[in-house]
Design an enzyme around this catalytic site. Structure first.
Site, PDB file in Angstrom:
ATOM      1  N   GLU A 107       0.780  -1.239   0.000  1.00  0.00           N
ATOM      2  CA  GLU A 107       0.000   0.000   0.000  1.00  0.00           C
ATOM      3  C   GLU A 107       0.814   1.293   0.000  1.00  0.00           C
ATOM      4  O   GLU A 107       0.618   2.168   0.870  1.00  0.00           O
ATOM      5  CB  GLU A 107      -0.962   0.009   1.195  1.00  0.00           C
ATOM      6  N   GLU A 207      -6.625  -7.756  -0.464  1.00  0.00           N
ATOM      7  CA  GLU A 207      -7.283  -7.523   0.819  1.00  0.00           C
ATOM      8  C   GLU A 207      -8.750  -7.186   0.563  1.00  0.00           C
ATOM      9  O   GLU A 207      -9.063  -6.366  -0.299  1.00  0.00           O
ATOM     10  CB  GLU A 207      -6.637  -6.367   1.610  1.00  0.00           C
TER      11      GLU A 207
END
Length: 334
Positions: A107, A207
């Site tokens: 991320e 995710e």
């Protein structure tokens, strides 16, 4: 093991390199190797994920440092990140039959970083770890921009690279405020997005969860409240709706029958969507008390298909062409 075939294992750079003044404790590596060995024992494979890098790539607490995004500000930060990737690759090389992929940074936040700097890091990481663990797939995160924005990303000459995208329904108002039907229908566009980019570069949703509220304890940061009940400041300056409460939101025991049906549908809708790409990882495998983030407990209670192919409602149609998936469910039609 619930019909799954992989686990994604996050680890921070501080397991490999700590400088004076950094408040981190080391000693993780023997336990990482134990987890990898347990993974293999149960006939699973592992993705090793560099979840935090020096200076923080996103300012989230799970990067190791809450606050500013300073990763790209010094060459030393980049060099130490590459060192951590190389050390992860050395571990992967010890377990080539178990560890089959490495995510080189989790991320990176485009709002605080240079996209070109992210690309340069990916290129350097590819060269570095390929020399150590040539068998491993390299996973790159989309940096929170649409996969379509990576269309011009030149991966010519690269082999075994996956794009990772994360999809949640609780961190932005446009998703958090959806009705139950709205959550189901939102997965349709997610399916189109991952399918379209999957034609260029394998795309995995690395995710997702069943959460439709941000009520899980400390989800938004240590000691912070939630948007759902208005205890965390956000653009609505109050709860999602008058009287919204976090009481019972994260507990299967508190969910009535209609809520359980919805969550089963929501699980299947998301699985359909992300399998229009190259697969998915649920976050998380197990949690302390937030059931909507707990894959094992959800599967054991019939709220996630067990095995994942046991769909009660719908499944996309491949139409005999892996790369021409048609979405056909109670919520999405093409």
């Amino acid at each position: 093991m619930l019909g799954i075939n992989h686990v994604r294992i996050p680890i921070g750079y501080w397991a490999f390199t700590v400088k004076d003044g950094e408040p981190y404790v080391q000693g993780q590596l023997p336990y990482l190797k134990k987890v990898i060995e347990w993974t293999g024992k149960h006939n699973l494979n592992a993705v090793l994920d560099l979840h935090g890098v020096p200076g923080s790539q996103n300012g989230f607490d799970n990067s190791g440092k809450l606050g500013g995004i300073h990763w790209q500000e010094t060459q030393e930060n980049i060099d130490r990140s590459i060192y951590a990737v190389e050390e992860i690759a050395r571990i992967a090389a010890q377990y080539p039959d178990i560890v089959d992929a490495i995510e080189v940074v989790n991320e990176p936040a485009i709002w605080g970083l240079s996209k070109q700097g992210i690309i340069d890091f990916y290129k350097r990481a590819y060269t570095s770890f390929r020399q150590i663990a040539p068998h491993a797939i390299m996973v790159i995160h989309d940096a929170f921009v649409s996969p379509s924005e990576w269309v011009d990303y030149d991966v010519s000459g690269w082999e075994n690279v996956i794009l990772d995208t994360h999809t949640y329904h609780v961190f932005v108002g446009s998703r958090l405020t959806l009705s139950r039907d709205g959550h189901l229908q939102a997965t349709c566009q997610d399916a189109v997005n991952v399918r379209n980019f999957n034609n260029k570069l394998w795309t995995v949703t690395g995710e997702w969860s069943l959460a439709t509220t941000d009520c899980a304890k400390w989800l938004n940061g240590f000691g912070k409240g939630s948007r759902w009940d208005g205890s965390l400041p956000w653009e609505k300056n109050g709860p999602v709706y008058q009287g919204a409460t976090c009481s019972g939101q994260n507990s299967i025991a508190a969910w009535d029958s209609s809520t359980r049906v919805f969550f089963r549908q929501f699980a299947e809708a998301q699985m359909d969507a992300y399998e229009a790409g190259s697969g998915w990882f649920f976050w998380n495998f197990k949690t302390e008390d937030a059931d909507d983030w707990n894959y094992i407990k959800l599967a054991q209670n019939g709220l996630i298909p067990n095995p994942p192919t046991d769909r009660h409602y719908s499944r996309y149609s491949l139409d005999n062409n892996r790369w021409n998936i048609k979405i056909n469910s109670p919520w999405c039609h093409e």
